[in-house]
Design a protein around this motif. Structure first.
Motif, PDB file in Angstrom:
ATOM      1  N   ARG A  20       0.845  -1.154  -0.037  1.00  0.00           N
ATOM      2  CA  ARG A  20      -0.044   0.020   0.039  1.00  0.00           C
ATOM      3  C   ARG A  20       0.763   1.334   0.306  1.00  0.00           C
ATOM      4  O   ARG A  20       0.439   2.115  -0.577  1.00  0.00           O
ATOM      5  CB  ARG A  20      -0.989  -0.063   1.259  1.00  0.00           C
ATOM      6  CG  ARG A  20      -2.349  -0.572   0.993  1.00  0.00           C
ATOM      7  CD  ARG A  20      -2.984  -0.523   2.157  1.00  0.00           C
ATOM      8  NE  ARG A  20      -4.443  -0.792   1.761  1.00  0.00           N
ATOM      9  CZ  ARG A  20      -5.248  -0.816   2.746  1.00  0.00           C
ATOM     10  NH1 ARG A  20      -4.975  -0.464   4.150  1.00  0.00           N
ATOM     11  NH2 ARG A  20      -6.524  -0.908   2.579  1.00  0.00           N
ATOM     12  N   ARG A  21       1.946   1.058   0.535  1.00  0.00           N
ATOM     13  CA  ARG A  21       2.846   2.336   0.447  1.00  0.00           C
ATOM     14  C   ARG A  21       3.711   2.288  -0.849  1.00  0.00           C
ATOM     15  O   ARG A  21       4.083   3.295  -1.290  1.00  0.00           O
ATOM     16  CB  ARG A  21       3.822   2.301   1.738  1.00  0.00           C
ATOM     17  CG  ARG A  21       3.027   2.582   2.916  1.00  0.00           C
ATOM     18  CD  ARG A  21       4.033   2.585   4.177  1.00  0.00           C
ATOM     19  NE  ARG A  21       4.276   1.207   4.359  1.00  0.00           N
ATOM     20  CZ  ARG A  21       4.930   0.532   5.505  1.00  0.00           C
ATOM     21  NH1 ARG A  21       5.548   1.499   6.242  1.00  0.00           N
ATOM     22  NH2 ARG A  21       5.354  -0.654   5.631  1.00  0.00           N
ATOM     23  N   ILE A  22       3.986   1.396  -1.345  1.00  0.00           N
ATOM     24  CA  ILE A  22       4.892   1.211  -2.474  1.00  0.00           C
ATOM     25  C   ILE A  22       4.102   1.646  -3.824  1.00  0.00           C
ATOM     26  O   ILE A  22       4.664   2.303  -4.571  1.00  0.00           O
ATOM     27  CB  ILE A  22       5.675   0.094  -2.479  1.00  0.00           C
ATOM     28  CG1 ILE A  22       6.669  -0.190  -1.359  1.00  0.00           C
ATOM     29  CG2 ILE A  22       6.374  -0.217  -3.841  1.00  0.00           C
ATOM     30  CD1 ILE A  22       7.429  -1.467  -1.493  1.00  0.00           C
ATOM     31  N   ILE A  23       2.794   1.115  -4.004  1.00  0.00           N
ATOM     32  CA  ILE A  23       2.112   1.424  -5.116  1.00  0.00           C
ATOM     33  C   ILE A  23       2.174   2.964  -5.503  1.00  0.00           C
ATOM     34  O   ILE A  23       2.421   3.379  -6.616  1.00  0.00           O
ATOM     35  CB  ILE A  23       0.751   0.639  -5.160  1.00  0.00           C
ATOM     36  CG1 ILE A  23       1.190  -0.757  -5.239  1.00  0.00           C
ATOM     37  CG2 ILE A  23      -0.055   1.171  -6.132  1.00  0.00           C
ATOM     38  CD1 ILE A  23      -0.115  -1.828  -5.136  1.00  0.00           C
ATOM     39  N   PRO A  24       1.670   3.831  -4.291  1.00  0.00           N
ATOM     40  CA  PRO A  24       1.527   5.009  -4.924  1.00  0.00           C
ATOM     41  C   PRO A  24       2.721   5.720  -5.438  1.00  0.00           C
ATOM     42  O   PRO A  24       3.095   6.646  -6.455  1.00  0.00           O
ATOM     43  CB  PRO A  24       1.058   5.912  -3.784  1.00  0.00           C
ATOM     44  CG  PRO A  24       0.216   4.719  -2.780  1.00  0.00           C
ATOM     45  CD  PRO A  24       0.836   3.480  -3.189  1.00  0.00           C
ATOM     46  N   PHE A  27       3.608   4.669  -9.046  1.00  0.00           N
ATOM     47  CA  PHE A  27       3.091   5.100  -9.898  1.00  0.00           C
ATOM     48  C   PHE A  27       3.425   6.895 -10.144  1.00  0.00           C
ATOM     49  O   PHE A  27       3.553   7.062 -11.249  1.00  0.00           O
ATOM     50  CB  PHE A  27       1.510   5.265  -9.790  1.00  0.00           C
ATOM     51  CG  PHE A  27       0.840   4.468 -10.132  1.00  0.00           C
ATOM     52  CD1 PHE A  27       0.552   3.929 -11.301  1.00  0.00           C
ATOM     53  CD2 PHE A  27      -0.080   3.514  -9.164  1.00  0.00           C
ATOM     54  CE1 PHE A  27      -0.133   2.987 -11.691  1.00  0.00           C
ATOM     55  CE2 PHE A  27      -0.761   2.432  -9.376  1.00  0.00           C
ATOM     56  CZ  PHE A  27      -0.823   1.985 -10.916  1.00  0.00           C
ATOM     57  N   VAL A  28       3.809   7.501  -9.078  1.00  0.00           N
ATOM     58  CA  VAL A  28       4.407   8.667  -9.391  1.00  0.00           C
ATOM     59  C   VAL A  28       6.006   8.724  -9.861  1.00  0.00           C
ATOM     60  O   VAL A  28       6.128   9.305 -10.944  1.00  0.00           O
ATOM     61  CB  VAL A  28       4.729   9.442  -7.875  1.00  0.00           C
ATOM     62  CG1 VAL A  28       5.468  10.521  -8.073  1.00  0.00           C
ATOM     63  CG2 VAL A  28       3.258   9.722  -7.430  1.00  0.00           C
ATOM     64  N   ALA A  29       6.627   7.821  -9.593  1.00  0.00           N
ATOM     65  CA  ALA A  29       8.108   7.228 -10.158  1.00  0.00           C
ATOM     66  C   ALA A  29       7.853   7.172 -11.811  1.00  0.00           C
ATOM     67  O   ALA A  29       8.479   7.600 -12.369  1.00  0.00           O
ATOM     68  CB  ALA A  29       8.670   6.387  -9.797  1.00  0.00           C
ATOM     69  N   TRP A  30       6.700   6.151 -11.928  1.00  0.00           N
ATOM     70  CA  TRP A  30       6.631   6.086 -13.536  1.00  0.00           C
ATOM     71  C   TRP A  30       6.057   7.069 -13.932  1.00  0.00           C
ATOM     72  O   TRP A  30       6.551   7.525 -15.295  1.00  0.00           O
ATOM     73  CB  TRP A  30       5.431   4.808 -13.527  1.00  0.00           C
ATOM     74  CG  TRP A  30       5.107   4.394 -14.624  1.00  0.00           C
ATOM     75  CD1 TRP A  30       5.799   4.397 -15.863  1.00  0.00           C
ATOM     76  CD2 TRP A  30       3.846   3.837 -14.922  1.00  0.00           C
ATOM     77  NE1 TRP A  30       5.144   3.632 -17.105  1.00  0.00           N
ATOM     78  CE2 TRP A  30       3.882   3.452 -16.671  1.00  0.00           C
ATOM     79  CE3 TRP A  30       2.438   3.309 -14.536  1.00  0.00           C
ATOM     80  CZ2 TRP A  30       2.759   2.807 -17.268  1.00  0.00           C
ATOM     81  CZ3 TRP A  30       1.724   2.763 -15.375  1.00  0.00           C
ATOM     82  CH2 TRP A  30       1.756   2.570 -16.704  1.00  0.00           C
ATOM     83  N   GLU A  34       7.972   8.649 -17.515  1.00  0.00           N
ATOM     84  CA  GLU A  34       7.235   8.743 -18.682  1.00  0.00           C
ATOM     85  C   GLU A  34       7.526  10.077 -19.296  1.00  0.00           C
ATOM     86  O   GLU A  34       7.908  10.341 -20.423  1.00  0.00           O
ATOM     87  CB  GLU A  34       5.749   8.510 -18.558  1.00  0.00           C
ATOM     88  CG  GLU A  34       5.414   7.141 -18.161  1.00  0.00           C
ATOM     89  CD  GLU A  34       5.620   6.189 -19.640  1.00  0.00           C
ATOM     90  OE1 GLU A  34       6.147   6.521 -20.618  1.00  0.00           O
ATOM     91  OE2 GLU A  34       4.908   4.921 -19.458  1.00  0.00           O
ATOM     92  N   ILE A  35       7.265  11.287 -18.458  1.00  0.00           N
ATOM     93  CA  ILE A  35       7.372  12.835 -18.973  1.00  0.00           C
ATOM     94  C   ILE A  35       9.060  12.816 -19.088  1.00  0.00           C
ATOM     95  O   ILE A  35       9.205  13.592 -20.227  1.00  0.00           O
ATOM     96  CB  ILE A  35       6.914  13.655 -17.815  1.00  0.00           C
ATOM     97  CG1 ILE A  35       5.402  13.662 -17.671  1.00  0.00           C
ATOM     98  CG2 ILE A  35       7.568  14.930 -18.069  1.00  0.00           C
ATOM     99  CD1 ILE A  35       4.904  14.262 -16.392  1.00  0.00           C
ATOM    100  N   TRP A  36       9.640  12.620 -18.424  1.00  0.00           N
ATOM    101  CA  TRP A  36      11.186  12.509 -18.953  1.00  0.00           C
ATOM    102  C   TRP A  36      11.636  11.936 -20.107  1.00  0.00           C
ATOM    103  O   TRP A  36      12.256  12.521 -20.858  1.00  0.00           O
ATOM    104  CB  TRP A  36      12.011  11.977 -17.516  1.00  0.00           C
ATOM    105  CG  TRP A  36      13.481  12.242 -17.948  1.00  0.00           C
ATOM    106  CD1 TRP A  36      14.260  13.264 -17.902  1.00  0.00           C
ATOM    107  CD2 TRP A  36      14.531  10.966 -18.204  1.00  0.00           C
ATOM    108  NE1 TRP A  36      15.793  13.023 -18.281  1.00  0.00           N
ATOM    109  CE2 TRP A  36      15.750  11.622 -18.337  1.00  0.00           C
ATOM    110  CE3 TRP A  36      14.271   9.761 -18.467  1.00  0.00           C
ATOM    111  CZ2 TRP A  36      17.054  10.856 -18.429  1.00  0.00           C
ATOM    112  CZ3 TRP A  36      15.452   8.875 -18.540  1.00  0.00           C
ATOM    113  CH2 TRP A  36      16.611   9.488 -18.697  1.00  0.00           C
TER     114      TRP A  36
END
Length: 193
Positions: A20-24, A27-30, A34-36
């Motif tokens: 539960r702590r890692i999934i958000p 997603f933010v890192a992904w 993606e933007i980079w």
């Protein structure tokens, strides 16, 4: 002043698990990655090229999802026809179903280079087969650990339960072989063990 009525204990909150702590955060890192990557491609090939890649990915994803949906509907109608004919419908082998193909189309629709690469990988039959087999094995292990029994769904249908108004769970099934009798002198008394 106490009234003699005990207060119910407060429910204890369980701490969120690692997942539960890692999934958000994942997603933010992904999203940032993606933007980079999109900015790197835009610097190298131009902004119009990036726009064309994103539009092409969305169109290809829509085509893939549409084809997978048609195939799923065709398989469903064939299974219904087999069931009406009295034969047992055959379930597809892992990786042959339409679920992973639809997931691939969804990854293609999501804007970004990594999601497009994942979507294209999921379109390859060996990759779909591998992921399908691993997913099925993991689901079977979880069902067996939860008391699901031997098969894929185990005894899930045999574990149907009825709940009584007092909260007790009674395993079983209801079989009615005749019409209910008309009400007599009021409602029936409650069932007691």
């Amino acid at each position: 002043m106490t009234t003699g009525v005990p207060t119910p204990p407060r429910p204890t909150r369980s701490r969120p698990g690692k997942l539960r702590r890692i999934i958000p955060l994942a997603f933010v890192a992904w999203f940032v990655l993606e933007i980079w990557l999109l900015t790197l491609v835009a610097d190298a090939a131009g902004g119009f090229t990036v726009l064309l890649l994103l539009v092409a990915g969305a169109v290809l994803g829509g085509v893939v999802i549409k084809a997978a949906g048609r195939r799923a509907f065709k398989n469903l109608s064939a299974a219904v026809q087999q069931a009406q004919d009295g034969a047992l419908p055959q379930s597809p082998r892992p990786g042959e179903g339409s679920g992973l193909v639809m997931l691939a189309g969804l990854f293609l629709i999501v804007p970004g280079m990594i999601s497009d690469a994942v979507g294209l990988l999921l379109l390859l039959p060996p990759v779909r087969g591998l992921i399908g087999r691993r997913t099925e094995r993991a689901l079977e292990r979880r069902m067996a650990a939860a008391g699901g029994g031997d098969g894929f769904l185990g005894d899930a249908f045999q574990q149907a339960r009825m709940r009584r108004p007092d909260g007790k769970v009674v395993p079983g099934e209801v079989i009615r072989d005749r019409e209910p009798a008309p009400e007599q002198d009021g409602p029936r008394p409650p069932l007691t063990p």
